[in-house]
Design a protein around this motif. Structure first.
Motif, PDB file in Angstrom:
ATOM      1  N   GLY A 138       0.808  -1.212   0.000  1.00 19.20           N
ATOM      2  CA  GLY A 138       0.000   0.000   0.000  1.00 19.20           C
ATOM      3  C   GLY A 138       0.839   1.259   0.000  1.00 19.20           C
ATOM      4  N   LYS A 139       0.161   2.348   0.241  1.00 15.21           N
ATOM      5  CA  LYS A 139       0.830   3.653   0.293  1.00 15.21           C
ATOM      6  C   LYS A 139       1.852   3.659   1.415  1.00 15.21           C
ATOM      7  CE  LYS A 139      -3.640   5.505  -1.038  1.00 15.21           C
ATOM      8  NZ  LYS A 139      -4.523   4.421  -0.683  1.00 15.21           N
ATOM      9  N   GLY A 140       2.997   4.225   1.158  1.00 22.60           N
ATOM     10  CA  GLY A 140       4.038   4.297   2.182  1.00 22.60           C
ATOM     11  C   GLY A 140       4.695   2.960   2.463  1.00 22.60           C
ATOM     12  N   GLY A 141       4.516   1.975   1.578  1.00 24.84           N
ATOM     13  CA  GLY A 141       5.162   0.671   1.745  1.00 24.84           C
ATOM     14  C   GLY A 141       4.470  -0.250   2.737  1.00 24.84           C
ATOM     15  N   LYS A 142       3.313   0.165   3.253  1.00 29.16           N
ATOM     16  CA  LYS A 142       2.582  -0.674   4.214  1.00 29.16           C
ATOM     17  C   LYS A 142       2.046  -1.924   3.508  1.00 29.16           C
ATOM     18  CE  LYS A 142      -1.293  -0.644   7.387  1.00 29.16           C
ATOM     19  NZ  LYS A 142      -2.705  -0.322   7.393  1.00 29.16           N
ATOM     20  N   GLU A 143       2.209  -3.084   4.163  1.00 29.92           N
ATOM     21  CA  GLU A 143       1.697  -4.330   3.594  1.00 29.92           C
ATOM     22  C   GLU A 143       0.346  -4.670   4.201  1.00 29.92           C
ATOM     23  OE1 GLU A 143       4.428  -7.602   4.009  1.00 29.92           O
ATOM     24  OE2 GLU A 143       5.618  -6.941   2.315  1.00 29.92           O
ATOM     25  N   VAL A 144      -0.590  -5.059   3.342  1.00 33.54           N
ATOM     26  CA  VAL A 144      -1.909  -5.498   3.784  1.00 33.54           C
ATOM     27  C   VAL A 144      -2.083  -6.922   3.278  1.00 33.54           C
ATOM     28  CG1 VAL A 144      -4.387  -5.068   3.637  1.00 33.54           C
ATOM     29  CG2 VAL A 144      -2.800  -3.142   3.602  1.00 33.54           C
ATOM     30  N   LEU A 145      -2.509  -7.819   4.149  1.00 35.29           N
ATOM     31  CA  LEU A 145      -2.732  -9.222   3.772  1.00 35.29           C
ATOM     32  C   LEU A 145      -4.215  -9.426   3.493  1.00 35.29           C
ATOM     33  CD1 LEU A 145      -0.446 -10.981   6.410  1.00 35.29           C
ATOM     34  CD2 LEU A 145       0.129 -10.280   4.081  1.00 35.29           C
ATOM     35  N   ILE A 146      -4.521  -9.852   2.273  1.00 37.17           N
ATOM     36  CA  ILE A 146      -5.900 -10.055   1.846  1.00 37.17           C
ATOM     37  C   ILE A 146      -6.124 -11.560   1.622  1.00 37.17           C
ATOM     38  CG2 ILE A 146      -7.635  -9.533   0.074  1.00 37.17           C
ATOM     39  CD1 ILE A 146      -6.674  -6.999   1.510  1.00 37.17           C
TER      40      ILE A 146
END
Length: 172
Positions: free
Chosen positions: A137-145
């Motif tokens: 995501g934005k700013g390198g944030k990881e989201v696990l879907i």
């Protein structure tokens, strides 16, 4: 020109009877490594692939263990170490509805049903019951879907778009 897809890397030998250890990069190991299937081995210092027919397949720890027809001992397969196993695009085959190849999903833009952009799919994990898509995501944030019907509402591999309806707490 034929397009090639990486399905695994030979990292070592296993035992003395020509078995090799493969770190799998394929979406469907049970189909891809089935006895009788043809894989192409690309070695680091060669442009000519070696055609190999799978003789046997089993899973051991985090590896896929394969033997190939005509290669019956460790001395014959030792030279395959560090080789990349690939298949041509023509061998990919058709999938059921709701099944996708990794290369089709990686790079897709993920948005919510409300239109909020989450990021792009960077990686796919296969921990067990269902795949998990790693979204940068934005700013390198990881989201696990999690790839489950309750969350993933639409996948359009042509447009490279995925629409999700996040469960409570998924994006926080």
């Amino acid at each position: 020109m034929e397009k090639w897809f990486n399905v695994g890397k030979i990292v070592n030998t296993q035992g003395i009877k020509g078995e090799v250890r493969v770190i799998s990069k394929t979406d469907f190991p049970e189909k891809r490594y089935k006895a009788g299937n043809v894989l192409f081995l690309f070695m680091p210092n060669s442009n000519t692939p070696v055609e190999l027919t799978v003789k046997s397949h089993r899973t051991h720890k985090n590896f896929e263990l394969l033997t190939f027809e005509g290669f019956n001992n460790i001395n014959e397969v030792e030279k395959f170490r560090d080789g990349i196993l690939k298949v041509p695009e023509s061998q990919l085959g058709t999938l059921a509805e709701d099944e996708f190849y990794y290369h089709e999903i990686i790079g897709c833009l993920v948005s919510t049903t409300e239109g909020e952009e989450i990021g792009k799919i960077a990686e796919i994990l296969s921990p067990g019951a269902n795949d998990v898509w790693v979204v940068k995501g934005k700013g390198g944030k990881e989201v696990l879907i999690p790839y489950i019907h309750d969350v993933v509402k639409k996948v359009d591999v042509q447009e490279k778009i995925v629409i999700i309806e996040p469960m409570e707490g998924l994006l926080s």
